[in-house]
Every structure is written in C-alpha cells, then in structure tokens.
Design an enzyme around this catalytic site. Structure first.
Site, mmCIF file in Angstrom:
data_model
loop_
_atom_site.group_PDB
_atom_site.id
_atom_site.type_symbol
_atom_site.label_atom_id
_atom_site.label_comp_id
_atom_site.label_asym_id
_atom_site.label_seq_id
_atom_site.Cartn_x
_atom_site.Cartn_y
_atom_site.Cartn_z
ATOM 1 N N SER A 31 -21.455 23.131 14.376
ATOM 2 C CA SER A 31 -20.497 23.370 13.074
ATOM 3 C C SER A 31 -20.068 24.912 13.225
ATOM 4 O O SER A 31 -20.816 25.644 13.749
ATOM 5 C CB SER A 31 -21.193 23.051 11.918
ATOM 6 O OG SER A 31 -20.501 23.733 10.714
ATOM 7 N N GLY B 195 -15.663 8.121 9.176
ATOM 8 C CA GLY B 195 -15.313 9.462 9.683
ATOM 9 C C GLY B 195 -15.033 9.816 10.918
ATOM 10 O O GLY B 195 -14.422 8.900 11.848
ATOM 11 N N ILE B 196 -15.622 10.969 11.393
ATOM 12 C CA ILE B 196 -15.070 11.403 12.786
ATOM 13 C C ILE B 196 -15.778 10.784 13.817
ATOM 14 O O ILE B 196 -15.244 10.088 14.676
ATOM 15 C CB ILE B 196 -15.813 12.882 12.919
ATOM 16 C CG1 ILE B 196 -14.817 13.899 12.122
ATOM 17 C CG2 ILE B 196 -15.830 13.370 14.431
ATOM 18 C CD1 ILE B 196 -15.482 15.305 12.091
ATOM 19 N N GLY B 197 -16.992 10.014 13.647
ATOM 20 C CA GLY B 197 -17.763 9.185 14.296
ATOM 21 C C GLY B 197 -17.307 8.010 14.735
ATOM 22 O O GLY B 197 -17.179 7.475 15.790
ATOM 23 N N GLY C 125 -23.704 8.340 13.720
ATOM 24 C CA GLY C 125 -22.953 8.806 12.495
ATOM 25 C C GLY C 125 -21.521 7.896 12.691
ATOM 26 O O GLY C 125 -20.371 8.624 12.344
ATOM 27 N N ALA C 126 -21.373 6.812 13.216
ATOM 28 C CA ALA C 126 -20.066 6.228 13.842
ATOM 29 C C ALA C 126 -19.803 5.234 12.602
ATOM 30 O O ALA C 126 -18.855 4.335 12.862
ATOM 31 C CB ALA C 126 -20.082 5.631 14.947
ATOM 32 N N TYR D 108 -28.204 24.416 5.803
ATOM 33 C CA TYR D 108 -27.220 23.595 6.800
ATOM 34 C C TYR D 108 -27.033 24.456 7.977
ATOM 35 O O TYR D 108 -27.089 23.932 9.332
ATOM 36 C CB TYR D 108 -26.047 23.533 5.890
ATOM 37 C CG TYR D 108 -24.978 22.507 6.869
ATOM 38 C CD1 TYR D 108 -25.094 21.381 7.163
ATOM 39 C CD2 TYR D 108 -23.711 23.441 7.293
ATOM 40 C CE1 TYR D 108 -24.230 20.682 7.935
ATOM 41 C CE2 TYR D 108 -22.972 22.893 8.033
ATOM 42 C CZ TYR D 108 -23.011 21.603 8.356
ATOM 43 O OH TYR D 108 -22.074 20.693 8.938
#
Length: 314
Positions: A151, A26-28, A22-23, A176
């Site tokens: 989360s 965003g955060i990743g 997930g890079a 989720y």
C-alpha cells in the site's frame, strides 16, 4: 474531466495455475477475471462462500470458458491457512502464480484474529506469511512468481517491534502501516531467500495506488457500520478523473508485477501518476521502510515466532 483509459496486456496464461487471495470482490475479483481470460486456471480462496459463488458467476459471465473454482480460506485463522495448504498439497498441482491481495484496513477499534493477533497484522501479513510457507512445495514445483500487495501507506511508518500486536495502545492507521511494511519486508526477503536456497521462486511487490475500493467502505465484520469520509472523497475524485485511480486501474500493478515478462523480482510496482495514486503501472522506488535488509530478517524471525510456521533452510 474525461479520464484517459489505462490498461495492460496480460500474456497468455494457458496451462498455469494461479491463486488469488481476496478475490471475492473488488480488486482481487478483477485480477482473477483477467487471469482467467488469459487462460489460467484460477483458484479463489474465500472466507465467505456466498460472496465466493457470486464472484464465480461474475467471472463466468465475462469469461464463459473460465477455469475457476473456490477453496476455503480465512486468513485471520492460522488453522484455516494450514488446512488450505494441506488441501492444495493433496491436490498435487504445482502453482505458477500467487497473488497475495487480501487485506483489511483500519478497524475503528482494536480487534484480534482467531490466534490473538491484531487483526491487520494477522490478516494482511501473518496469514499470507503462513500461506506461502504451507504452499512452498507447490510454488517451488511451479517456479512460481509471488506478488504481494502492499500500500502507499507503507511509504512511512515502522514495525512496532516492542508491541507488534498493539496491546498497550491502538492506532488503526499506524497498525495498518505496520502490517503493510511487514508484508513488504516479507515479500522482498522471500525473494532473497529463494535465491539463497535455490527455491526457484521469484517474489515482488505491488500496490494499487488510491482507488474507491471496499477497504474504507462500510465493513460490519470489522466494526465499520458505514462508509468512511475518506472513501466518499476518493469516490468523488475518481468519478471526476482527478488524481486517484479507479477499481480497474488499481488491478493493473499486481497483474503487471505477476505476469509481465518485464517485471522483475525484488521490485515494487504501482501506478505511475501523480503521487503514485492512479495511472498505468510502472516500477517504482522502494519505500524507505522496506529497504532495510536487517529489518526484513528481523520481521521474518518475528513472523516465524508468532505463527510457529517455519521455512526450510532457516
């Protein structure tokens, strides 16, 4: 209200190979850039090559000598996960850090992965479960630290044991929560099994708090054509320095959990501010749904049955 900046020092990562899911944004993306700046070789497994190339340009603009590269990965396809595992095993380089960061959140309607799993369970948990299994020889060789991003939603809820793929009814938020609880149970059980079977891996959990990331923004690929009301509120609060964090602060718990010599296995790290929504990273009490050892074993067995992927020693 002015916000007090928060940050951490990432220890020198020279000579270490890191994989961050997930890079591509965003955060990743921020996590990958910080690891590259600390000297790590960073692999970005991405589903969208265009976004991946843009991420490489962003990292290299900030870190001109960054050692970063792309690999193909679609976590919603077990075939894609297996292919990445085969590719990296073929390269033969040990892995020292694996940050399982990628995820999707609350599609408005039930969607399924290529393998027929409910999209959030399949992407957030089962895809990462299979990825760790396929990379296990490289993780063992590198005596890796595995950090899995959960989360604040995992603080309550449960695994829908009788219908984990939400075929009888669908509630996006409950699904989720389930995906992040199952994922957290996996991260903790991975640490226990590593100790039991002497894999040499340490595994812990992180969560980003609440920040204006892309999770609740417009995501046409998951059926969300426009930003949710929730993300608009979070952006407004973040811009004013009220309670929630920023995209930058949301990166820090995973970075801390993955690299700090003070971060230990089998623990949860997240923001220390009010409601654990923002602020500097710190160790936190495990959420109640993550504390059941029997639940962790049951989730592990269910994950193996669904993915048809097994770990040694089982």
């Amino acid at each position: 209200m002015p916000r007090t900046p928060v940050d951490i020092t990432v220890p020198d990562q020279t000579g270490r190979r890191a994989v961050v899911t997930g890079a591509s944004d965003g955060i990743g993306l921020g996590i990958a850039a910080r690891l590259a700046a600390a000297g790590a070789e960073v692999l970005l497994p991405v589903r969208n090559p265009r976004k991946g190339e843009a991420a490489l340009r962003t990292i290299r603009a900030a870190v001109p000598d960054a050692n970063v590269s792309l690999r193909e990965l679609d976590l919603s396809s077990l075939a894609s996960v297996a292919a990445l595992g085969e590719t990296l095993r073929g390269e033969g380089s040990e892995i020292h850090l694996l940050i399982n960061n990628a995820g999707v959140m609350t599609p408005p309607d039930r969607q399924t992965t290529a393998d027929g799993f409910e999209l959030q369970l399949g992407t957030n948990h089962l895809g990462h479960f299979a990825l760790v299994a396929h990379l296990l020889p490289l993780l063992k060789a590198g005596r890796a630290r595995v950090t899995s991003q959960v989360s604040v939603a995992a603080a309550r809820g449960t695994v829908n044991w009788d219908d984990p793929n939400w075929q009888r009814s669908y509630d996006g938020m409950k699904a989720y929560r389930q995906s992040k609880i199952a994922f957290g149970l996996f991260g903790l059980e991975l640490d226990r099994r590593s100790k039991a079977y002497d894999w040499g891996i340490t595994s812990n959990l992180s969560h980003p708090g609440v920040a204006p990331t892309s999770l609740l923004a417009a995501r046409p690929e998951v059926g969300r054509g426009k930003d949710t009301a929730g993300v608009r509120v979070i952006r407004a609060l973040s811009a004013r320095g009220i309670v929630v964090g920023t995209v930058h602060s949301a990166q820090l718990p995973a970075l801390y959990a993955a690299t700090s010599p003070d971060a230990v296995s089998g623990r949860l790290y997240g923001p220390r501010g009010l409601g654990h929504m923002g602020g500097a990273p710190a160790q936190q009490k495990l959420y109640s749904p993550l504390t059941g050892i029997e639940d962790a074993r049951r989730s592990w067995q269910l994950s193996e049955e669904l993915t048809k992927v097994t770990f040694p020693g089982n």
